[in-house]
Enzyme design. Sequence first.
Site, PDB file in Angstrom:
ATOM      1  N   ARG A  45      14.010 -44.167  22.871  1.00  0.00           N
ATOM      2  CA  ARG A  45      12.705 -44.748  23.054  1.00  0.00           C
ATOM      3  C   ARG A  45      12.780 -46.162  23.598  1.00  0.00           C
ATOM      4  NH1 ARG A  45      10.899 -43.275  17.002  1.00  0.00           N
ATOM      5  NH2 ARG A  45      12.842 -42.097  16.887  1.00  0.00           N
ATOM      6  N   GLY A  46      13.967 -46.737  23.576  1.00  0.00           N
ATOM      7  CA  GLY A  46      14.133 -48.170  23.850  1.00  0.00           C
ATOM      8  C   GLY A  46      13.683 -48.651  25.213  1.00  0.00           C
ATOM      9  N   GLU A 101      17.719 -47.365  31.234  1.00  0.00           N
ATOM     10  CA  GLU A 101      18.227 -47.482  29.863  1.00  0.00           C
ATOM     11  C   GLU A 101      17.932 -48.888  29.333  1.00  0.00           C
ATOM     12  OE1 GLU A 101      18.903 -46.437  27.170  1.00  0.00           O
ATOM     13  OE2 GLU A 101      21.013 -46.036  26.761  1.00  0.00           O
ATOM     14  N   ASP A 102      17.769 -49.012  28.027  1.00  0.00           N
ATOM     15  CA  ASP A 102      17.525 -50.334  27.461  1.00  0.00           C
ATOM     16  C   ASP A 102      18.797 -51.182  27.405  1.00  0.00           C
ATOM     17  OD1 ASP A 102      18.613 -48.719  25.476  1.00  0.00           O
ATOM     18  OD2 ASP A 102      17.200 -49.315  23.911  1.00  0.00           O
ATOM     19  N   ASP A 105      25.919 -50.581  25.671  1.00  0.00           N
ATOM     20  CA  ASP A 105      26.745 -51.264  24.670  1.00  0.00           C
ATOM     21  C   ASP A 105      28.174 -50.719  24.814  1.00  0.00           C
ATOM     22  OD1 ASP A 105      27.572 -52.644  22.423  1.00  0.00           O
ATOM     23  OD2 ASP A 105      26.499 -51.417  20.994  1.00  0.00           O
ATOM     24  N   VAL A 155      20.206 -57.009  19.099  1.00  0.00           N
ATOM     25  CA  VAL A 155      18.945 -57.540  19.627  1.00  0.00           C
ATOM     26  C   VAL A 155      17.778 -56.581  19.397  1.00  0.00           C
ATOM     27  CG1 VAL A 155      20.058 -58.964  21.393  1.00  0.00           C
ATOM     28  CG2 VAL A 155      19.407 -56.608  21.949  1.00  0.00           C
ATOM     29  N   ASP A 161      14.555 -51.643  19.147  1.00  0.00           N
ATOM     30  CA  ASP A 161      14.244 -51.703  17.716  1.00  0.00           C
ATOM     31  C   ASP A 161      15.431 -52.039  16.837  1.00  0.00           C
ATOM     32  OD1 ASP A 161      15.509 -49.083  18.171  1.00  0.00           O
ATOM     33  OD2 ASP A 161      15.074 -48.791  16.042  1.00  0.00           O
ATOM     34  N   ARG A 167       9.858 -53.273  18.142  1.00  0.00           N
ATOM     35  CA  ARG A 167       9.775 -52.817  19.538  1.00  0.00           C
ATOM     36  C   ARG A 167       8.646 -53.529  20.273  1.00  0.00           C
ATOM     37  NH1 ARG A 167      12.892 -48.072  20.245  1.00  0.00           N
ATOM     38  NH2 ARG A 167      13.007 -46.722  18.432  1.00  0.00           N
TER      39      ARG A 167
HETATM   40  P1  IMP Z   1      26.096 -47.224  23.432  1.00  0.00           P
HETATM   41  O1  IMP Z   1      26.234 -45.746  23.421  1.00  0.00           O
HETATM   42  O2  IMP Z   1      27.052 -47.891  22.469  1.00  0.00           O
HETATM   43  O3  IMP Z   1      26.204 -47.828  24.820  1.00  0.00           O
HETATM   44  O4  IMP Z   1      24.709 -47.555  22.816  1.00  0.00           O
HETATM   45  C1  IMP Z   1      23.605 -47.634  23.565  1.00  0.00           C
HETATM   46  C2  IMP Z   1      22.367 -47.430  22.725  1.00  0.00           C
HETATM   47  O5  IMP Z   1      22.482 -48.027  21.439  1.00  0.00           O
HETATM   48  C3  IMP Z   1      21.231 -48.131  23.412  1.00  0.00           C
HETATM   49  O6  IMP Z   1      20.534 -47.213  24.214  1.00  0.00           O
HETATM   50  C4  IMP Z   1      20.406 -48.619  22.267  1.00  0.00           C
HETATM   51  O7  IMP Z   1      19.446 -47.623  21.938  1.00  0.00           O
HETATM   52  C5  IMP Z   1      21.347 -48.787  21.121  1.00  0.00           C
HETATM   53  N1  IMP Z   1      21.740 -50.193  20.959  1.00  0.00           N
HETATM   54  C6  IMP Z   1      22.870 -50.808  21.402  1.00  0.00           C
HETATM   55  N2  IMP Z   1      22.862 -52.111  21.097  1.00  0.00           N
HETATM   56  C7  IMP Z   1      21.701 -52.349  20.465  1.00  0.00           C
HETATM   57  C8  IMP Z   1      21.092 -53.540  19.919  1.00  0.00           C
HETATM   58  O8  IMP Z   1      21.615 -54.662  19.967  1.00  0.00           O
HETATM   59  N3  IMP Z   1      19.856 -53.371  19.365  1.00  0.00           N
HETATM   60  C9  IMP Z   1      19.225 -52.161  19.293  1.00  0.00           C
HETATM   61  N4  IMP Z   1      19.749 -51.039  19.792  1.00  0.00           N
HETATM   62  C10 IMP Z   1      20.984 -51.123  20.373  1.00  0.00           C
HETATM   63 MG    MG Z   2      18.898 -46.138  23.651  1.00  0.00          MG
END
Ligand code: IMP
Ligand code: MG
Length: 179
Positions: A45-46, A101-102, A105, A155, A161, A167
């Site tokens: 949803r981000g 994508e939001d 990470d 964040v 969120d 959000r």
């Molecule tokens: P990844 O698979 O580790 O790249 O994670 C990505 C997803 O984790 C993003 O789409 C976010 O929904 C969530 N995410 C990563 N970092 C944060 C943060 O700092 N705050 C909130 N959600 C996060």
């Molecule tokens: Mg996400």
Amino acid sequence: MTQKPYTVDELISAKAIAARVEALAKEISTHFADTDKLIVVGLLRGSFILIADLVRKLDLPVEVDFMEASSYGNATESSREVRILQDLRGEIGNRDVLVVEDIVDTGYTLKHVLEILSTRHPRRMEVCALLNKPSRRGTDVQAKWIGFDIPDKFVVGYGIDYAQRNRNLSHIGTVRFTE
Ligand code: IMP
Ligand code: MG
């Protein structure tokens, strides 16, 4: 779930976000200038606020579709397990696709989503992510357009969120626990 008390310290202002989104939209419009219709795929949803702002700045015919992938649950630590909770409604075969994508990470969520979408053979597929945490990357996945590189902090805001809260903040801020 009971929540430890926290406050949010501003990291990126609403004004800075708006300026950056407008600049990204210009680059994306130029890149896809020859498309008959761009499919913007929002990862829920981000990214919902980013998509709403971005598509209104795109100077292109646009279709919007959504997909929900989840790796986080309610914790602040990423997991490598990625589940598709909701798939696209439409077809993307032989179409131009922009995945929005939001945050990237570790990159596992995006990698998994791109792998799934690639099997449907889009004509072109690029990624726009609002935030990037380069220090946490565990895969070689890349977003062509990135709003901001940020440090490895948790964040919230502008769609993003913490345990489904915050959000609706207009800016992006870091979560600081107060006890
Ligand atoms: P990844 O698979 O580790 O790249 O994670 C990505 C997803 O984790 C993003 O789409 C976010 O929904 C969530 N995410 C990563 N970092 C944060 C943060 O700092 N705050 C909130 N959600 C996060
Ligand atoms: Mg996400």
